[in-house]
Design a protein around this motif. Structure first.
Motif, PDB file in Angstrom:
ATOM      1  N   ALA A  53      97.802 142.202   8.440  1.00 45.49           N
ATOM      2  CA  ALA A  53      98.423 142.291   9.705  1.00 45.49           C
ATOM      3  C   ALA A  53      99.491 143.375   9.660  1.00 45.49           C
ATOM      4  O   ALA A  53      99.394 144.086  10.862  1.00 45.49           O
ATOM      5  CB  ALA A  53      98.558 140.833   9.960  1.00 45.49           C
ATOM      6  N   ALA A  54     100.283 143.393   8.858  1.00 45.97           N
ATOM      7  CA  ALA A  54     101.129 144.433   9.040  1.00 45.97           C
ATOM      8  C   ALA A  54     100.506 145.804   8.805  1.00 45.97           C
ATOM      9  O   ALA A  54     101.079 146.759   9.690  1.00 45.97           O
ATOM     10  CB  ALA A  54     102.194 144.395   7.711  1.00 45.97           C
ATOM     11  N   ARG A 113      99.489 153.710  19.721  1.00 42.74           N
ATOM     12  CA  ARG A 113     100.042 153.418  21.018  1.00 42.74           C
ATOM     13  C   ARG A 113     101.006 154.422  21.569  1.00 42.74           C
ATOM     14  O   ARG A 113     100.811 154.910  22.742  1.00 42.74           O
ATOM     15  CB  ARG A 113     100.715 152.105  21.162  1.00 42.74           C
ATOM     16  N   GLU A 119      99.243 146.426  12.433  1.00 45.68           N
ATOM     17  CA  GLU A 119     100.291 146.536  13.528  1.00 45.68           C
ATOM     18  C   GLU A 119     100.989 147.833  13.431  1.00 45.68           C
ATOM     19  O   GLU A 119     101.274 148.680  14.236  1.00 45.68           O
ATOM     20  CB  GLU A 119     101.401 145.619  13.313  1.00 45.68           C
ATOM     21  N   THR A 120     101.099 148.291  12.157  1.00 45.13           N
ATOM     22  CA  THR A 120     101.683 149.617  12.122  1.00 45.13           C
ATOM     23  C   THR A 120     100.854 151.037  12.557  1.00 45.13           C
ATOM     24  O   THR A 120     101.350 151.620  13.225  1.00 45.13           O
ATOM     25  CB  THR A 120     101.808 150.033  10.437  1.00 45.13           C
ATOM     26  N   GLU A 166      97.249 150.961  25.837  1.00 40.28           N
ATOM     27  CA  GLU A 166      97.088 150.096  25.006  1.00 40.28           C
ATOM     28  C   GLU A 166      96.062 150.308  24.150  1.00 40.28           C
ATOM     29  O   GLU A 166      94.948 151.270  24.394  1.00 40.28           O
ATOM     30  CB  GLU A 166      96.844 148.972  25.865  1.00 40.28           C
ATOM     31  N   SER A 175      98.475 150.204  14.910  1.00 43.75           N
ATOM     32  CA  SER A 175      98.415 150.223  16.509  1.00 43.75           C
ATOM     33  C   SER A 175      99.484 150.585  17.048  1.00 43.75           C
ATOM     34  O   SER A 175      99.457 151.328  18.113  1.00 43.75           O
ATOM     35  CB  SER A 175      98.378 148.728  16.626  1.00 43.75           C
ATOM     36  N   THR A 176     100.909 150.442  16.392  1.00 35.00           N
ATOM     37  CA  THR A 176     101.932 151.037  17.118  1.00 35.00           C
ATOM     38  C   THR A 176     102.057 152.373  17.219  1.00 35.00           C
ATOM     39  O   THR A 176     102.364 153.070  18.187  1.00 35.00           O
ATOM     40  CB  THR A 176     103.266 150.302  16.383  1.00 35.00           C
TER      41      THR A 176
END
Length: 176
Positions: free
Chosen positions: A118-119, A129, A122-123, A135, A125-126
């Protein structure tokens, strides 16, 4: 395939326009997705091309259960009248692309050598973005042949950070 996309494009544009005007992009997306899934089935596709199948029977077959948007049913009637029901998979694909654009969402596929936690997701995706200013709708896939790293496919932008990709580029450089 390109002929089908060419034929589907004006119908997809009309569907997006109507759904956007009504603020029902999500509802149309679901209904089109359902109809496209049914129309893509080989046995159903042969039925849709059959002159023995009535327009009402085809529309009933392609309509989702429950209450269906009246404009969506009319859209199916127009497709039926013009012999375009078999184009529903292409129409749905084009509709989803236009919807993502309208909602400022970038669809990204990340293929990695091993499953990401998950980390890591998220990294990525950020960072995406920030890069795209939109998004991100991220889907994951695993391909052990990449050896290590990942390939990020965001439509027009592909970032190949895989070990296999780096080895291929090195091989090309050395061969020159």
């Amino acid at each position: 395939m390109s002929t089908a996309l060419t034929l589907a494009r004006p119908y997809a544009r009309a569907a997006v326009s109507l759904a956007r005007e009504q603020g029902r992009l999500s509802i149309w997306s679901d209904a089109l997705g359902f109809a496209a899934m049914i129309a893509a089935d080989e046995s159903v596709a042969s039925l849709l091309n059959s002159p023995s199948m009535s327009a009402d029977a085809a529309i009933t077959l392609l309509s989702p259960e429950g209450e269906v948007d009246a404009d969506f049913l009319q859209f199916l009637r127009v497709l039926s009248a013009n012999g375009r029901l078999p184009l529903l998979p292409e129409i749905a694909t084009l509709f989803e692309q236009a919807r993502a654009e309208a909602e400022k969402i970038v669809n990204v596929r990340v293929t990695s050598a091993s499953a990401m936690d998950a980390a890591q997701v998220e990294t990525i995706s950020t960072a995406l973005r920030r890069r795209f200013g939109s998004e991100i709708a991220l889907t994951q896939a695993v391909d052990p042949d990449l050896i290590g790293g990942a390939i990020i496919d965001a439509g027009d932008v592909v970032i190949d950070g895989s070990v296999r990709g780096k080895l291929d580029r090195l091989r090309t450089t050395l061969a020159q």
